[in-house]
Every structure is written in structure tokens, then in C-alpha cells.
Write an enzyme that holds these catalytic residues in place. Structure first.
Site, PDB file in Angstrom:
ATOM      1  N   LYS A   1      50.663  51.187  76.283  1.00  0.00           N
ATOM      2  CA  LYS A   1      51.183  49.831  76.534  1.00  0.00           C
ATOM      3  C   LYS A   1      50.416  48.744  75.792  1.00  0.00           C
ATOM      4  O   LYS A   1      50.955  47.692  75.482  1.00  0.00           O
ATOM      5  CB  LYS A   1      51.206  49.548  78.036  1.00  0.00           C
TER       6      LYS A   1
ATOM      7  N   GLY B   1      44.610  48.606  87.141  1.00  0.00           N
ATOM      8  CA  GLY B   1      45.022  49.217  85.867  1.00  0.00           C
ATOM      9  C   GLY B   1      46.179  48.440  85.253  1.00  0.00           C
ATOM     10  O   GLY B   1      46.430  47.280  85.602  1.00  0.00           O
TER      11      GLY B   1
ATOM     12  N   ASN C   1      39.624  47.442  93.852  1.00  0.00           N
ATOM     13  CA  ASN C   1      39.756  48.561  92.911  1.00  0.00           C
ATOM     14  C   ASN C   1      38.511  49.435  92.963  1.00  0.00           C
ATOM     15  O   ASN C   1      37.412  48.957  93.251  1.00  0.00           O
ATOM     16  CB  ASN C   1      39.944  48.020  91.480  1.00  0.00           C
TER      17      ASN C   1
HETATM   18  P1  NAP Z   1      46.252  53.006  84.898  1.00  0.00           P
HETATM   19  O1  NAP Z   1      46.266  51.821  84.020  1.00  0.00           O
HETATM   20  O2  NAP Z   1      45.667  54.263  84.400  1.00  0.00           O
HETATM   21  O3  NAP Z   1      45.482  52.580  86.252  1.00  0.00           O
HETATM   22  C1  NAP Z   1      45.204  53.529  87.253  1.00  0.00           C
HETATM   23  C2  NAP Z   1      44.696  52.842  88.522  1.00  0.00           C
HETATM   24  O4  NAP Z   1      44.507  53.881  89.496  1.00  0.00           O
HETATM   25  C3  NAP Z   1      43.346  52.155  88.348  1.00  0.00           C
HETATM   26  O5  NAP Z   1      43.263  51.072  89.219  1.00  0.00           O
HETATM   27  C4  NAP Z   1      42.387  53.271  88.761  1.00  0.00           C
HETATM   28  O6  NAP Z   1      41.135  52.801  89.216  1.00  0.00           O
HETATM   29  C5  NAP Z   1      43.132  53.871  89.925  1.00  0.00           C
HETATM   30  N1  NAP Z   1      42.694  55.212  90.210  1.00  0.00           N
HETATM   31  C6  NAP Z   1      42.863  56.316  89.425  1.00  0.00           C
HETATM   32  N2  NAP Z   1      42.343  57.386  90.042  1.00  0.00           N
HETATM   33  C7  NAP Z   1      41.820  56.960  91.218  1.00  0.00           C
HETATM   34  C8  NAP Z   1      41.147  57.606  92.290  1.00  0.00           C
HETATM   35  N3  NAP Z   1      40.909  58.913  92.268  1.00  0.00           N
HETATM   36  N4  NAP Z   1      40.758  56.870  93.348  1.00  0.00           N
HETATM   37  C9  NAP Z   1      41.008  55.538  93.384  1.00  0.00           C
HETATM   38  N5  NAP Z   1      41.637  54.873  92.405  1.00  0.00           N
HETATM   39  C10 NAP Z   1      42.042  55.579  91.332  1.00  0.00           C
HETATM   40  O7  NAP Z   1      47.734  53.380  85.371  1.00  0.00           O
HETATM   41  P2  NAP Z   1      48.933  52.366  85.676  1.00  0.00           P
HETATM   42  O8  NAP Z   1      49.809  52.244  84.493  1.00  0.00           O
HETATM   43  O9  NAP Z   1      48.378  51.131  86.284  1.00  0.00           O
HETATM   44  O10 NAP Z   1      49.769  53.195  86.751  1.00  0.00           O
HETATM   45  C11 NAP Z   1      49.293  53.317  88.081  1.00  0.00           C
HETATM   46  C12 NAP Z   1      50.381  53.846  89.003  1.00  0.00           C
HETATM   47  O11 NAP Z   1      51.483  52.962  89.027  1.00  0.00           O
HETATM   48  C13 NAP Z   1      50.936  55.214  88.616  1.00  0.00           C
HETATM   49  O12 NAP Z   1      51.150  55.941  89.796  1.00  0.00           O
HETATM   50  C14 NAP Z   1      52.251  54.874  87.950  1.00  0.00           C
HETATM   51  O13 NAP Z   1      53.194  55.944  88.057  1.00  0.00           O
HETATM   52  C15 NAP Z   1      52.678  53.692  88.786  1.00  0.00           C
HETATM   53  N6  NAP Z   1      53.627  52.824  88.057  1.00  0.00           N
HETATM   54  C16 NAP Z   1      54.864  52.705  88.588  1.00  0.00           C
HETATM   55  C17 NAP Z   1      55.797  51.903  87.966  1.00  0.00           C
HETATM   56  C18 NAP Z   1      57.134  51.782  88.576  1.00  0.00           C
HETATM   57  O14 NAP Z   1      58.061  51.260  87.926  1.00  0.00           O
HETATM   58  N7  NAP Z   1      57.326  52.218  89.799  1.00  0.00           N
HETATM   59  C19 NAP Z   1      55.477  51.215  86.795  1.00  0.00           C
HETATM   60  C20 NAP Z   1      54.180  51.342  86.275  1.00  0.00           C
HETATM   61  C21 NAP Z   1      53.265  52.158  86.927  1.00  0.00           C
HETATM   62  P3  NAP Z   1      39.893  52.674  88.190  1.00  0.00           P
HETATM   63  O15 NAP Z   1      40.084  51.353  87.521  1.00  0.00           O
HETATM   64  O16 NAP Z   1      38.728  52.740  89.081  1.00  0.00           O
HETATM   65  O17 NAP Z   1      39.986  53.821  87.240  1.00  0.00           O
END
Ligand code: NAP
Length: 495
Positions: free
Chosen positions: A297, A359, A380
Site C-alpha cells: 500500500k 498498522g 497498539n
Molecule cells: P498491518 O499494517 O500489518 O498491521 C497489523 C496490526 O496488527 C498492527 O497494529 C500490529 O501491531 C498488530 N498485530 C499483529 N500481530 C499482533 C499480535 N500478535 N498481537 C497484537 N497485535 C498484533 O496490517 P493491516 O493492513 O493494518 O491489517 C490489519 C487487519 O485489518 C487484518 O486483519 C486485515 O485483514 C484487516 N483489514 C480489513 C479490511 C477490511 O476491508 N475489512 C481492510 C484492511 C485491513 P504492531 O504494530 O505491534 O506490529
């Protein structure tokens, strides 16, 4: 043409596979090497029973098959079966020696010329080349050499990067004189070539019920979801780039939408490791627009000629469209997130929100809320990221362990981390928070549809919103950018 590869060990079961898929396929590949040995004696009747053009393939182990026979014995067996049946094609590997095709029969004094016998019977020979590890450098020369013999060249190779995928798509132009050819990109990178087989100049694509070759799709999804066999020169190509990407539900939003408005377009998942090479591919095959998911992205930003205010604020783009020869980036996550809470936001009913995560998705969520004057607190795991996002958006931040015990002061709770989706379905990142009053609980995870958090919130009489609502809303907005039409309301999206 969509060709079903049988994967069963008996003819009866293989015929059942054909029956199950009959409305999706144009031809069948009977995999003799997968049949039990006793079945081979009656394999010649298969084409007549399935009543579709059939390829006879007796694949050896080194090319991904199961036959342990040496080439000579394998060709003898293949000849016995093929010459007695009504096969339309026979697959012979390109390195099978001429001498192994001159077959000594018991009753005849002279060796039979198998190739000649096939030609006399009108059975076309497919000369196949497999590389289970890479895309070889001499691919174009190889196809040209195989085609010169008058046979149909088939190359099934393994792209390991999007750069290899570009090579496969170049084959259409470079080898346009070879009218009948089969080209397959195996593995995860190759999935887009299996769907867009017509764009790489392949006369057919293979499908199977249980992925006998890496990356193979079902005949049903090729025919009904992608309508891969209807792609033509006028088809506009769209897609989604990401890594990983093959689990994406977005094709199930866009393809039925295109179909419903009779728009000649296809939406395909592209596994992308290098964004730069993907933009080359986009020029080569004239991709009209694409969705962008993790981790690209931000990576796409340098390639965009125009971006919207949201993309600038969030620092991420999830939608790219080609407009007047330039790539334009928008972010429909921003509006997709707002869509299910639009009314409450416009009526000023959401004054404060707790957002868990910092994230990419959280960035869109926090900016969307802040631009609508909602007071936001970010929690976070990595506190520095919460702090950074909070300072950019003038929000508050807290340690994840300091999330309040009760939701007394929040109207909206948004869960934006990966916790709740596989393999973390049994976890609830907010388990310390008790819903003492009804509020809106919004979980961005869309699979499973109801996370542990949402189930708990529902029991506490909160309004719950799941990730599929946002996914569909952002997808519909992308659809508008891509096609110029509203998403057709009569399509029932099944993720
Ligand atoms: P990302 O940029 O990789 O961010 C991941 C987030 O999850 C960060 O805040 C990370 O914390 C946290 N995290 C990861 N592993 C963790 C753990 N074991 N314990 C606690 N926190 C943890 O990913 P993203 O693009 O934001 O996506 C995040 C979620 O949103 C995914 O499930 C994705 O499928 C969903 N999403 C849904 C839509 C929709 O249209 N429904 C759209 C976009 C995303 P840290 O900063 O500490 O690593």
C-alpha cells in the site's frame, strides 16, 4: 478452452469428476499415470464415455506425475491405449527420444512409428516441457523448436517472481506465429497466467478438483467466477496485488459486478514481490486498474501521478486506476470503513473512539474518524507506532495493557489488528474490556465473520459491524473507480 485434469485412480471415479464439471469444461486430460494399473486395460473407452475431446497423458515422476516406467515401456503402454481409443490429443514429453517412439510390436517384424500412427489417426501430439523449479532462459527458442515439428508445444514452467510472469505474458506477442500452443505458469505466481491464459496466447488452461499441479484452480471458478474462457482483445483487465494475495475475497466482489452490468472486464489476483515489475506488466497487458493490499500500500506511491487527499494523509493507497495515461491512487479503505457508520457519524452520535492497532488499516480508520471530529485513543502492541499515529492525527495513545476495564467513555471500539483471524481466531485482543453500556463494536477482521470480540459485544447488546461490511463497502467504491458505474444492487455478494 478449459481442460479438466482427472486426478482419480479409477476410470469410474474419473468419469464422475468429468460429470461433476461438465458444464464448466471444454475438454478433459485423462491422467493415465494416476490410474491404478488394472484400470489401464480399459482406459481406451474413456473418451467415448465422457464425450469430450480428451488428452491422453502418462506423466513420469520427474515432470510431476506418478509413472515409474522408463520412457520406452511408457510409450509402449501409451500406444496400446491411445490407438484403440478416440483420443483427440496425446501428450509426449519433448525429450522422449525418437528411438523410444519406434515401437517393437510382438506380432510385427518392423518397428511401428508411433508418431506416424498418431498422425494417420488424426490424433494431435502435444510436445510438453516441464520445469517444476523455474522459468528457463531459453523458453521462447524451446517453443519455436517444438512448434517446427508441427506438434503443439506445451510449456509448464514455474515463475518465482513477478518478473518471470512478465516473461510469460511476453510470449503472446513474441510467439504469435505459433497459433496452437499451451503455456502454463505453475505455483502461486502462475495463478494469474492460468486465469489470463488467453492473454499469454495459450489455447487452453488446466483445472482440477484437487490441485494436481501447483496453483491449479477449479473449473467452476475459472468458468463462473472469472469467465476466463470469455476473455478477448476487448476485455479490460483489473486485479489485486499483494503478497500473500491468493486468499483474497475481492474477485468475488468485482467479477460478479462486471458480469451484472455486462462490462467486458476481469478481476484477477496477482502475487507481486516487486511493485516496479508489476507496473511493467500493467503496461504490457494494459491493466486498467487494481486494488492494493499488504504489503504494497505504500510501495505503489512513487509510481502514482496523482493521489487524493486521503492517500496523502494516510500515506497508503489501496486503489490504483489508469486515468488519461497516468496512474491515480485513492484509498477506499477510508470511505469503506466509514460506510457502515455513516449515519451515526453524520448525526454526531460518535464522539469518542478506541482504536486498537496502528498498522495500515488503523491509519485509514484513525484519519477517517479524526476528519469527522471524533476523539480517538489508539492502543497498539508496539507503542511507538501508536505514538506516531497519534501525533500525526492529534489523537491520544495508550499502552495495550492500559486499555480501560469498562467502555464507559467510548461510543465506538474498532479492532484493526490481525488478532481474531486465522491462526488467531480464538484470541480476543480486547478481552480485558467489559461492555458495561451498549456501543458500536467494529472488527476489521472479515474471516471469520464473527470474531470472539464481536460475539462478546453482541451478547452485551452492542451494535456489531464485521470486516466484511467494510470489505464490501470499499470494494464497491473501487468498482465505481474501475468501471464508472455504481455497484449493481441486485448482486448478492458471497465472500
Ligand atoms: P498491518 O499494517 O500489518 O498491521 C497489523 C496490526 O496488527 C498492527 O497494529 C500490529 O501491531 C498488530 N498485530 C499483529 N500481530 C499482533 C499480535 N500478535 N498481537 C497484537 N497485535 C498484533 O496490517 P493491516 O493492513 O493494518 O491489517 C490489519 C487487519 O485489518 C487484518 O486483519 C486485515 O485483514 C484487516 N483489514 C480489513 C479490511 C477490511 O476491508 N475489512 C481492510 C484492511 C485491513 P504492531 O504494530 O505491534 O506490529
Amino acid at each position: 478452452m478449459i481442460c479438466l485434469t482427472t486426478t482419480e485412480n479409477t476410470l469410474t471415479k474419473a468419469l464422475k469428476q468429468v460429470e461433476n464439471n461438465k458444464s464448466y469444461i471444454d475438454m478433459v486430460e485423462l491422467r493415465l499415470d494416476l490410474l491404478d494399473e488394472g484400470e489401464l486395460a480399459s482406459a481406451q473407452i474413456f473418451p467415448r464415455l465422457c464425450a469430450l475431446p480428451t488428452i491422453a497423458t502418462f506423466r513420469r515422476v520427474s515432470d510431476g506425475g506418478k509413472s515409474q516406467l522408463n520412457d520406452k515401456s511408457r510409450m509402449i503402454k501409451l500406444r496400446e491405449i491411445v490407438l484403440q481409443g478416440d483420443f483427440s490429443y496425446v501428450d509426449i514429453e519433448e525429450d522422449v527420444k525418437k528411438s523410444d517412439l519406434k515401437i517393437k510390436c510382438d506380432e510385427e517384424s518392423q518397428r511401428a512409428d508411433f508418431e506416424n500412427e498418431l498422425k494417420l489417426k488424426g490424433i494431435k501430439i502435444i510436445r510438453s516441457f516441464h520445469d517444476m523449479e523455474k522459468v528457463p532462459a531459453n523458453l521462447f527458442a524451446l517453443v519455436t523448436k517444438l512448434a517446427k515439428k508441427g506438434d503443439i508445444p506445451k510449456v509448464a514452467v514455474t515463475p518465482n517472481t513477478i518478473v518471470d510472469v512478465v516473461t510469460l505474458f511476453r510470449m503472446n506477442e513474441e510467439l504469435k506465429d505459433v497459433k496452437e500452443k499451451i503455456i502454463i505458469g505453475m505455483g502461486d505466481f502462475g495463478v494469474c497466467t492460468r486465469i489470463l491464459y488467453k492473454k499469454i496466447g495459450s489455447m487452453l488452461t488446466f483445472a482440477s478438483e484437487n490441485e494436481i499441479a501447483p496453483g491449479q484452480l477449479s473449473a467452476k471458478s475459472l468458468k463462473l467466477l472469472y469467465k476466463a474462457d470469455q476473455v478477448n482483445n476487448r476485455t479490460n483487465i483489473y486485479g489485486i496485488i499483494g503478497n500473500p494475495v491468493l486468499h483474497t475475497a475481492s474477485p468475488k466482489i468485482h467479477n460478479p459486478g462486471f458480469d451484472a452490468i455486462h462490462y467486458n472486464a476481469i478481476y484477477v489476483p496477482f502475487l507481486v514481490d516487486k511493485v516496479r515489475a508489476f507496473f511493467k506488466l500493467a503496461e504490457l497487458i494494459r491493466i486498467h486498474g487494481f486494488s492494493v493490499t499488504v504489503p504494497h500500500k505504500r510501495d505503489v506511491l512513487p509510481y502514482l501521478g496523482k493521489i487524493t487527499r486521503e492517500v496523502k494523509q494516510i500515506g497508503a493507497c489501496n486503489t490504483v486506476t489508469r486515468i488519461q495515461g497516468m496512474w491515480k491512487g485513492t484509498n477506499t479503505d477510508y470511505y469503506g470503513f466509514l460506510a457502515p457508520i455513516e449515519r451515526e457519524i453524520s448525526e454526531g452520535k460518535i464522539k469518542s473512539a478506541l482504536v486498537v492497532g496502528a498498522g495500515g488499516a488503523a491509519r485509514a480508520v484513525v484519519w477517517a474518524l479524526r476528519n469527522h471530529h471524533v476523539k480517538v485513543t489508539i492502543a497498539n502492541r508496539t507503542i511507538e507506532k501508536a505514538k506516531l499515529l497519534a501525533s500525526e492525527t492529534m489523537s491520544n495513545y495508550i499502552e495495550i495493557d492500559n486499555i480501560p476495564k469498562l467502555n464507559e467513555n467510548v461510543d465506538l471500539v474498532v479492532q484493526t489488528t490481525v488478532i481474531g483471524m486465522a491462526p488467531n481466531e480464538d484470541e480476543d485482543i480486547l478481552e480485558s474490556l467489559t461492555f458495561s453500556k451498549p456501543c458500536i463494536v467494529y472488527d476489521l477482521v472479515y474471516k471469520p465473520r464473527y470474531t470472539k470480540l464481536l460475539k462478546r459485544a453482541k451478547e452485551a447488546n452492542c451494535r456489531i459491524i464485521n470486516g466484511s461490511d467494510m470489505l464490501i463497502a470499499q470494494g464497491k467504491l473501487q468498482f465505481e473507480s474501475f468501471s464508472g458505474y455504481h455497484y449493481p444492487h441486485w448482486v448478492n455478494i458471497e465472500l
